[in-house]
Design a protein around this motif. Structure first.
Motif, short mmCIF file in Angstrom:
data_model
loop_
_atom_site.label_atom_id
_atom_site.label_comp_id
_atom_site.label_asym_id
_atom_site.label_seq_id
_atom_site.Cartn_x
_atom_site.Cartn_y
_atom_site.Cartn_z
N TYR A 1 -51.36 101.73 -14.50
CA TYR A 1 -51.45 101.00 -15.77
C TYR A 1 -50.14 101.16 -16.53
CZ TYR A 1 -56.48 100.93 -14.91
OH TYR A 1 -57.72 100.73 -14.36
N TRP A 2 -49.64 100.05 -17.06
CA TRP A 2 -48.36 100.05 -17.76
C TRP A 2 -48.51 99.41 -19.14
CZ3 TRP A 2 -43.68 101.82 -15.71
CH2 TRP A 2 -43.71 102.19 -14.35
N GLY A 3 -47.69 99.88 -20.06
CA GLY A 3 -47.61 99.24 -21.36
C GLY A 3 -46.60 98.11 -21.33
N GLN A 4 -46.44 97.46 -22.47
CA GLN A 4 -45.54 96.32 -22.58
C GLN A 4 -44.11 96.74 -22.89
OE1 GLN A 4 -46.38 93.00 -21.90
NE2 GLN A 4 -48.10 94.14 -21.06
N GLY A 5 -43.92 97.96 -23.30
CA GLY A 5 -42.58 98.47 -23.54
C GLY A 5 -42.16 98.42 -25.00
N THR A 6 -41.22 99.27 -25.35
CA THR A 6 -40.63 99.28 -26.68
C THR A 6 -39.12 99.40 -26.53
OG1 THR A 6 -40.70 100.35 -28.86
CG2 THR A 6 -40.89 101.80 -26.95
N GLN A 7 -38.40 98.62 -27.30
CA GLN A 7 -36.94 98.57 -27.18
C GLN A 7 -36.30 99.74 -27.91
OE1 GLN A 7 -34.79 96.18 -25.58
NE2 GLN A 7 -33.26 97.76 -26.07
N VAL A 8 -35.39 100.40 -27.23
CA VAL A 8 -34.57 101.44 -27.83
C VAL A 8 -33.11 101.01 -27.69
CG1 VAL A 8 -33.77 103.83 -27.65
CG2 VAL A 8 -36.20 103.30 -27.39
N THR A 9 -32.42 100.95 -28.81
CA THR A 9 -31.02 100.56 -28.80
C THR A 9 -30.21 101.65 -29.50
OG1 THR A 9 -31.60 98.22 -28.90
CG2 THR A 9 -29.33 98.82 -29.45
N VAL A 10 -29.23 102.17 -28.79
CA VAL A 10 -28.39 103.23 -29.32
C VAL A 10 -26.98 102.68 -29.49
CG1 VAL A 10 -27.58 105.59 -29.04
CG2 VAL A 10 -29.79 104.92 -28.09
N SER A 11 -26.51 102.68 -30.73
CA SER A 11 -25.18 102.15 -31.02
C SER A 11 -24.15 103.27 -30.98
CB SER A 11 -25.17 101.48 -32.39
OG SER A 11 -25.45 102.42 -33.40
N SER A 12 -22.95 102.92 -30.58
CA SER A 12 -21.89 103.93 -30.47
C SER A 12 -21.11 104.07 -31.78
CB SER A 12 -20.92 103.54 -29.35
OG SER A 12 -20.41 102.25 -29.57
N GLN B 1 -60.34 100.31 -16.92
CA GLN B 1 -59.13 99.67 -17.42
C GLN B 1 -58.55 100.47 -18.57
OE1 GLN B 1 -58.47 96.66 -15.93
NE2 GLN B 1 -56.72 95.92 -17.08
N VAL B 2 -57.27 100.70 -18.52
CA VAL B 2 -56.57 101.41 -19.58
C VAL B 2 -55.51 100.48 -20.17
CG1 VAL B 2 -55.13 103.38 -20.18
CG2 VAL B 2 -56.91 103.63 -18.43
N GLN B 3 -55.54 100.33 -21.46
CA GLN B 3 -54.50 99.58 -22.15
C GLN B 3 -53.55 100.57 -22.81
OE1 GLN B 3 -57.95 98.62 -23.01
NE2 GLN B 3 -57.78 97.36 -21.17
N LEU B 4 -52.26 100.35 -22.63
CA LEU B 4 -51.24 101.23 -23.18
C LEU B 4 -50.34 100.45 -24.13
CD1 LEU B 4 -50.21 103.04 -19.88
CD2 LEU B 4 -51.78 103.88 -21.62
N VAL B 5 -50.08 101.02 -25.29
CA VAL B 5 -49.21 100.37 -26.27
C VAL B 5 -48.16 101.37 -26.72
CG1 VAL B 5 -49.05 99.24 -28.50
CG2 VAL B 5 -51.05 98.85 -27.05
N TYR C 1 -41.06 102.18 -21.13
CA TYR C 1 -42.44 101.91 -20.76
C TYR C 1 -43.17 103.22 -20.48
CZ TYR C 1 -40.61 97.23 -19.70
OH TYR C 1 -40.00 96.01 -19.77
N CYS C 2 -44.44 103.27 -20.86
CA CYS C 2 -45.28 104.38 -20.42
C CYS C 2 -46.27 103.86 -19.39
CB CYS C 2 -45.99 105.05 -21.58
SG CYS C 2 -47.25 104.04 -22.36
N ALA C 3 -46.79 104.79 -18.60
CA ALA C 3 -47.69 104.40 -17.53
C ALA C 3 -48.59 105.56 -17.14
CB ALA C 3 -46.89 103.93 -16.31
N THR C 4 -49.75 105.23 -16.59
CA THR C 4 -50.65 106.24 -16.04
C THR C 4 -50.45 106.33 -14.54
OG1 THR C 4 -52.48 104.78 -15.47
CG2 THR C 4 -52.40 105.54 -17.73
N SER C 5 -50.68 107.51 -14.00
CA SER C 5 -50.57 107.67 -12.56
C SER C 5 -51.66 106.87 -11.85
CB SER C 5 -50.69 109.15 -12.19
OG SER C 5 -51.94 109.65 -12.60
#
Length: 127
Positions: A116-127, A1-5, A95-99
């Motif tokens: 295996y997948w992580g929970q994700g991190t939000q990226v917001t780019v304003s104009s 099991q791999v946990q990704l953060v 999201y990052c993930a392992t093959s």
């Protein structure tokens, strides 16, 4: 099991930069290809970048080519995504993930190729 953060997301102005990290625990990521995907609201999860298990080959979606760089540090069990010249259309949860397979030379760009997948991190780019 791999946990990704994943970490490193946030709010940035267009033209700015962010560096995402994906820290693994439970098992080493050595031997796995690693990938980054992103999902914008109301859209499917899209491939962003991948790096082979040995780090010798990287591959990017056309939309990020020349702006994003994926790298890995197996000693730290971590994968990175350096994002430069960000655009509002880069706004998404990343999201990052392992093959799914190890020690392969195949370049994996489909979400089903990852296990295996992580929970994700939000990226917001304003104009």
């Amino acid at each position: 099991q791999v946990q990704l953060v994943e970490s490193g997301g946030g709010l940035v102005q267009a033209g700015g930069s962010l560096r995402l990290s994906c820290a693994a625990s439970g098992r080493t990521i050595s031997g796995y290809a690693m990938g980054w995907f992103r999902q914008a609201p109301g859209k499917e999860r899209d491939f962003v970048a991948t790096i082979t298990w040995h780090g010798g080959t990287t591959y990017y979606a056309d939309s990020v080519k020349g702006r994003f760089t994926i790298s890995r540090d197996d000693a730290k069990n971590t994968v990175y995504l350096q994002m430069n010249t960000l655009k509002p259309e880069d706004t998404a949860v990343y999201y990052c993930a392992t093959s799914r397979w190890t020690y392969s030379r195949t370049i994996y760009t489909e979400a089903n190729d990852y296990y295996y997948w992580g929970q994700g991190t939000q990226v917001t780019v304003s104009s």
